[in-house]
Motif scaffolding. Sequence first.
Motif, PDB file in Angstrom:
ATOM      1  N   GLY A 253     -19.038   0.956   0.321  1.00 31.81           N
ATOM      2  CA  GLY A 253     -18.707   1.952  -0.889  1.00 31.81           C
ATOM      3  C   GLY A 253     -17.480   2.601  -1.012  1.00 31.81           C
ATOM      4  N   ALA A 254     -16.411   1.862  -0.741  1.00 30.40           N
ATOM      5  CA  ALA A 254     -15.108   2.518  -0.823  1.00 30.40           C
ATOM      6  C   ALA A 254     -14.615   2.838  -2.211  1.00 30.40           C
ATOM      7  CB  ALA A 254     -13.917   1.539  -0.306  1.00 30.40           C
ATOM      8  N   ASP A 255     -14.370   4.216  -2.034  1.00 31.66           N
ATOM      9  CA  ASP A 255     -13.629   4.913  -3.382  1.00 31.66           C
ATOM     10  C   ASP A 255     -12.073   4.642  -3.824  1.00 31.66           C
ATOM     11  OD1 ASP A 255     -16.043   6.278  -4.287  1.00 31.66           O
ATOM     12  OD2 ASP A 255     -15.797   7.446  -2.449  1.00 31.66           O
ATOM     13  N   ALA A 256     -11.429   4.246  -2.634  1.00 36.85           N
ATOM     14  CA  ALA A 256     -10.174   3.943  -2.648  1.00 36.85           C
ATOM     15  C   ALA A 256      -9.822   3.199  -1.211  1.00 36.85           C
ATOM     16  CB  ALA A 256      -9.361   5.082  -2.771  1.00 36.85           C
ATOM     17  N   ALA A 257      -8.591   2.512  -1.249  1.00 40.89           N
ATOM     18  CA  ALA A 257      -8.308   1.904   0.245  1.00 40.89           C
ATOM     19  C   ALA A 257      -6.606   2.134   0.075  1.00 40.89           C
ATOM     20  CB  ALA A 257      -8.387   0.255  -0.053  1.00 40.89           C
ATOM     21  N   VAL A 258      -6.129   2.291   1.384  1.00 37.84           N
ATOM     22  CA  VAL A 258      -4.811   2.538   1.766  1.00 37.84           C
ATOM     23  C   VAL A 258      -4.220   1.456   2.478  1.00 37.84           C
ATOM     24  CG1 VAL A 258      -2.930   3.742   2.860  1.00 37.84           C
ATOM     25  CG2 VAL A 258      -4.899   4.953   1.462  1.00 37.84           C
ATOM     26  N   VAL A 259      -3.368   0.540   2.309  1.00 36.69           N
ATOM     27  CA  VAL A 259      -2.789  -0.583   2.976  1.00 36.69           C
ATOM     28  C   VAL A 259      -1.484  -0.227   3.973  1.00 36.69           C
ATOM     29  CG1 VAL A 259      -1.991  -3.051   2.886  1.00 36.69           C
ATOM     30  CG2 VAL A 259      -3.744  -2.108   1.304  1.00 36.69           C
ATOM     31  N   GLY A 260      -1.798  -0.452   5.144  1.00 36.69           N
ATOM     32  CA  GLY A 260      -0.776  -0.151   6.036  1.00 36.69           C
ATOM     33  C   GLY A 260       0.234  -1.116   6.095  1.00 36.69           C
ATOM     34  N   PRO A 261       0.094  -2.524   6.809  1.00 37.66           N
ATOM     35  CA  PRO A 261       0.988  -3.427   6.942  1.00 37.66           C
ATOM     36  C   PRO A 261       1.426  -4.398   5.699  1.00 37.66           C
ATOM     37  CG  PRO A 261      -1.092  -3.988   7.799  1.00 37.66           C
ATOM     38  CD  PRO A 261      -1.376  -2.833   7.051  1.00 37.66           C
TER      39      PRO A 261
ATOM     40  N   GLY B  74     -12.812  -3.927  -8.020  1.00 39.66           N
ATOM     41  CA  GLY B  74     -12.932  -2.376  -8.678  1.00 39.66           C
ATOM     42  C   GLY B  74     -12.567  -1.359  -7.632  1.00 39.66           C
ATOM     43  N   VAL B  75     -11.885  -1.794  -6.424  1.00 41.86           N
ATOM     44  CA  VAL B  75     -11.624  -0.472  -5.332  1.00 41.86           C
ATOM     45  C   VAL B  75     -10.141  -0.296  -5.815  1.00 41.86           C
ATOM     46  CG1 VAL B  75     -11.232   0.038  -3.174  1.00 41.86           C
ATOM     47  CG2 VAL B  75     -13.309  -1.552  -3.901  1.00 41.86           C
ATOM     48  N   PHE B  76      -9.811   0.829  -6.249  1.00 39.68           N
ATOM     49  CA  PHE B  76      -8.480   1.355  -6.330  1.00 39.68           C
ATOM     50  C   PHE B  76      -7.603   1.349  -4.909  1.00 39.68           C
ATOM     51  CE2 PHE B  76      -5.092   4.387  -5.649  1.00 39.68           C
ATOM     52  CZ  PHE B  76      -4.106   3.923  -6.585  1.00 39.68           C
ATOM     53  N   THR B  77      -6.580   0.636  -5.065  1.00 41.62           N
ATOM     54  CA  THR B  77      -5.723   0.550  -3.634  1.00 41.62           C
ATOM     55  C   THR B  77      -4.248   1.181  -3.836  1.00 41.62           C
ATOM     56  OG1 THR B  77      -6.824  -1.567  -3.522  1.00 41.62           O
ATOM     57  CG2 THR B  77      -4.830  -1.201  -2.118  1.00 41.62           C
ATOM     58  N   PHE B  78      -4.159   2.079  -2.866  1.00 41.45           N
ATOM     59  CA  PHE B  78      -2.687   2.752  -2.755  1.00 41.45           C
ATOM     60  C   PHE B  78      -1.786   1.891  -1.936  1.00 41.45           C
ATOM     61  CE2 PHE B  78       0.413   6.013  -1.820  1.00 41.45           C
ATOM     62  CZ  PHE B  78       0.789   6.460  -2.735  1.00 41.45           C
ATOM     63  N   GLY B  79      -1.035   0.878  -2.807  1.00 49.76           N
ATOM     64  CA  GLY B  79      -0.319  -0.262  -2.216  1.00 49.76           C
ATOM     65  C   GLY B  79       0.032  -1.295  -3.359  1.00 49.76           C
ATOM     66  N   PRO B  80       1.018  -1.528  -3.331  1.00 50.39           N
ATOM     67  CA  PRO B  80       1.240  -2.817  -4.457  1.00 50.39           C
ATOM     68  C   PRO B  80       0.821  -4.033  -4.392  1.00 50.39           C
ATOM     69  CG  PRO B  80       3.078  -2.490  -2.688  1.00 50.39           C
ATOM     70  CD  PRO B  80       2.092  -1.560  -2.370  1.00 50.39           C
ATOM     71  N   THR B  81       0.562  -4.632  -5.550  1.00 52.62           N
ATOM     72  CA  THR B  81       0.212  -5.968  -5.578  1.00 52.62           C
ATOM     73  C   THR B  81       0.970  -6.918  -4.958  1.00 52.62           C
ATOM     74  OG1 THR B  81       1.682  -6.316  -7.652  1.00 52.62           O
ATOM     75  CG2 THR B  81      -0.690  -5.626  -8.035  1.00 52.62           C
ATOM     76  N   ALA B  82       0.678  -8.170  -4.556  1.00 50.92           N
ATOM     77  CA  ALA B  82       1.734  -9.081  -3.792  1.00 50.92           C
ATOM     78  C   ALA B  82       2.847  -9.336  -4.646  1.00 50.92           C
ATOM     79  CB  ALA B  82       1.021 -10.374  -3.623  1.00 50.92           C
ATOM     80  N   GLU B  83       2.756  -9.328  -5.932  1.00 48.67           N
ATOM     81  CA  GLU B  83       4.127  -9.497  -6.835  1.00 48.67           C
ATOM     82  C   GLU B  83       4.859  -8.316  -6.627  1.00 48.67           C
ATOM     83  OE1 GLU B  83       5.196 -12.042  -8.382  1.00 48.67           O
ATOM     84  OE2 GLU B  83       6.788 -10.906  -9.458  1.00 48.67           O
ATOM     85  N   ALA B  84       4.423  -7.184  -6.685  1.00 54.46           N
ATOM     86  CA  ALA B  84       5.285  -6.002  -6.664  1.00 54.46           C
ATOM     87  C   ALA B  84       5.669  -5.797  -5.298  1.00 54.46           C
ATOM     88  CB  ALA B  84       4.594  -4.572  -7.119  1.00 54.46           C
ATOM     89  N   ALA B  85       5.138  -6.285  -4.244  1.00 57.95           N
ATOM     90  CA  ALA B  85       5.234  -6.162  -2.730  1.00 57.95           C
ATOM     91  C   ALA B  85       6.631  -7.168  -2.435  1.00 57.95           C
ATOM     92  CB  ALA B  85       4.345  -6.404  -1.753  1.00 57.95           C
ATOM     93  N   ARG B  86       6.914  -8.087  -3.503  1.00 56.30           N
ATOM     94  CA  ARG B  86       8.148  -9.087  -3.166  1.00 56.30           C
ATOM     95  C   ARG B  86       9.362  -8.083  -2.939  1.00 56.30           C
ATOM     96  NH1 ARG B  86       9.174 -12.763  -7.647  1.00 56.30           N
ATOM     97  NH2 ARG B  86      10.472 -13.959  -6.165  1.00 56.30           N
ATOM     98  N   ILE B  87       9.341  -6.770  -3.499  1.00 51.91           N
ATOM     99  CA  ILE B  87      10.521  -6.005  -3.046  1.00 51.91           C
ATOM    100  C   ILE B  87      10.796  -6.047  -1.645  1.00 51.91           C
ATOM    101  CG2 ILE B  87       9.350  -3.867  -3.046  1.00 51.91           C
ATOM    102  CD1 ILE B  87      12.452  -4.281  -4.954  1.00 51.91           C
ATOM    103  N   GLU B  88       9.896  -6.247  -0.808  1.00 51.12           N
ATOM    104  CA  GLU B  88      10.020  -6.132   0.666  1.00 51.12           C
ATOM    105  C   GLU B  88       9.669  -7.554   1.235  1.00 51.12           C
ATOM    106  OE1 GLU B  88       7.448  -3.937   3.132  1.00 51.12           O
ATOM    107  OE2 GLU B  88       8.111  -5.037   5.150  1.00 51.12           O
ATOM    108  N   THR B  89       8.872  -8.620   0.652  1.00 49.64           N
ATOM    109  CA  THR B  89       8.310  -9.685   1.180  1.00 49.64           C
ATOM    110  C   THR B  89       9.369 -10.716   0.847  1.00 49.64           C
ATOM    111  OG1 THR B  89       6.798 -10.259  -0.628  1.00 49.64           O
ATOM    112  CG2 THR B  89       6.018  -9.202   1.422  1.00 49.64           C
ATOM    113  N   ASP B  90      10.153 -10.700  -0.126  1.00 53.85           N
ATOM    114  CA  ASP B  90      11.328 -11.805  -0.431  1.00 53.85           C
ATOM    115  C   ASP B  90      12.593 -11.149  -0.489  1.00 53.85           C
ATOM    116  OD1 ASP B  90      12.683 -13.661  -1.594  1.00 53.85           O
ATOM    117  OD2 ASP B  90      11.359 -14.567  -2.907  1.00 53.85           O
ATOM    118  N   LYS B  91      13.462 -11.105   0.517  1.00 53.13           N
ATOM    119  CA  LYS B  91      14.723 -10.396   0.534  1.00 53.13           C
ATOM    120  C   LYS B  91      15.588 -11.123  -0.430  1.00 53.13           C
ATOM    121  CE  LYS B  91      14.840  -9.264   5.454  1.00 53.13           C
ATOM    122  NZ  LYS B  91      14.246  -7.974   5.773  1.00 53.13           N
TER     123      LYS B  91
END
Length: 434
Positions: A63-71, A87-104
């Motif tokens: 029953g998570a109210d929020a999630a935090v992604v480390g890696p 429906g679980v709020f996540t403090f961490g970007p979407t895969a698309e927004a994370a491209r700022i790291e994952t695709d140099k």
Amino acid sequence: METVLVIGGGGREHAIVRALADDAEVYALSSNRNPGIDALAAGMEIADGTDTDAVVDYAEEIGADAAVVGPESALAAGVADALDDAGVFTFGPTAEAARIETDKAYQREFMAENDIPGTPGFETFDAADAAADYVESIDDDVAVKPAGLTGGKGVRVTGDQVSHAEAAAYVRESGHDEWVIEERLVGEEFTVQAFVADGVVRPTPAVQDHKRAYEGDEGPNTGGMGSYSDAGPTLPFMTEADYLAAVDVLDATVEALPAYTGVLYGQFMLTAEGPKVVEFNARFGDPEAMNVLPVMETPLLDVVTAARDGDTLPEPTFENRATVCKYAVPAGYPTDPESGAEIEVDESTVAAAAEAGGGDALLFYASVDAREDGLFTTTSRSFAVVGVAADIPTAEAIAADALDAAGDGLRVREDVGTEELVQSRVAHMASLRD
Ligand code: AMP
Ligand code: GLY
């Protein structure tokens, strides 16, 4: 109490769990049983953090109210997207927004298109041969980078680690197609991490990590062998204007990425012309999270829930204390790490170091596995100690003492945070600015 799921089982995630545990009921999901997280969490699921179905199932079960992604691997796999869909709020970007790291390649093109200050000169390639030919054709020193994730270990720099011919051979042989070849930046590296939601950027104090495996910055790059921060936002080799210039880079980046939620990590090279961007990460740094979170006075939960509820992010405040973090890693790390070795960590040594040193000492377990028959190494870093005190030398002495907790079979970089090393960085910066 809020129920928060933390994904990942390293030292960074132990620090995240510790920062949340007083205020929230924390559950963890990770592929290893990190004993530090296990001791603080209400529950722990052993699963791969990139398995989106497993993550969503566990979030729903608790029953998570929020999630935090480390890696970053979990972000790249779309864990934030999948949790948000469930429906679980996540403090961490979407895969698309994370491209700022994952695709140099995308990262550099995004920076150039949006006129982000501090963008180095670069070229992108989608074939290794073309990239290698380019490296051979130029005289200037360059950094060669596979565009995808390499755990911080994929970059080679000419004039520092390798010759142009060696860099070109590495590009041809390493099996990657997409490359960024960029201007070699010369200076002192530092990290600024910021909490981001709804276009608001809340920076945390600067940290200096030590990527190279051996003392004196020798050897291959690692995930980071240790790091320090000063009392206050800057580091001894930088001015307040340098720090603010780095924050301006993060502000400009978020302005161009309005949907970004989570931690935005800027890795900077402080050059004679000011800070230039080495890279962005879409998450806390490891070890840098262990410097910043222990001195943050504002509860991490308040940042996460404000982001979730659409409230303006609180302006975090920090104790005016320095931190020094030192990692103990398996023998052979990073090239040939001895995994599955049984180790012992003497926690009483850590408490004694704090008492003797006149500050605090913290122990963060990292990629170790606590099994019924003992504590075992994996292929990654094993545990970190953090000294917290009024100044860097005092914090360093505490961390050095606390490292006596490491039993046989582990290796450390004793020089992280020492007066000699910090002063050499100050002298280096002064000579570049002359
Ligand atoms: P990255 O994976 O992009 O963080 O790069 C790993 C390390 O390579 C950095 O921490 C730097 O020490 C080094 N590096 C990356 N890019 C450059 C650059 N343009 N100039 C000099 N060193 C770099
Ligand atoms: N300390 C470097 C990183 O987290 O990527």
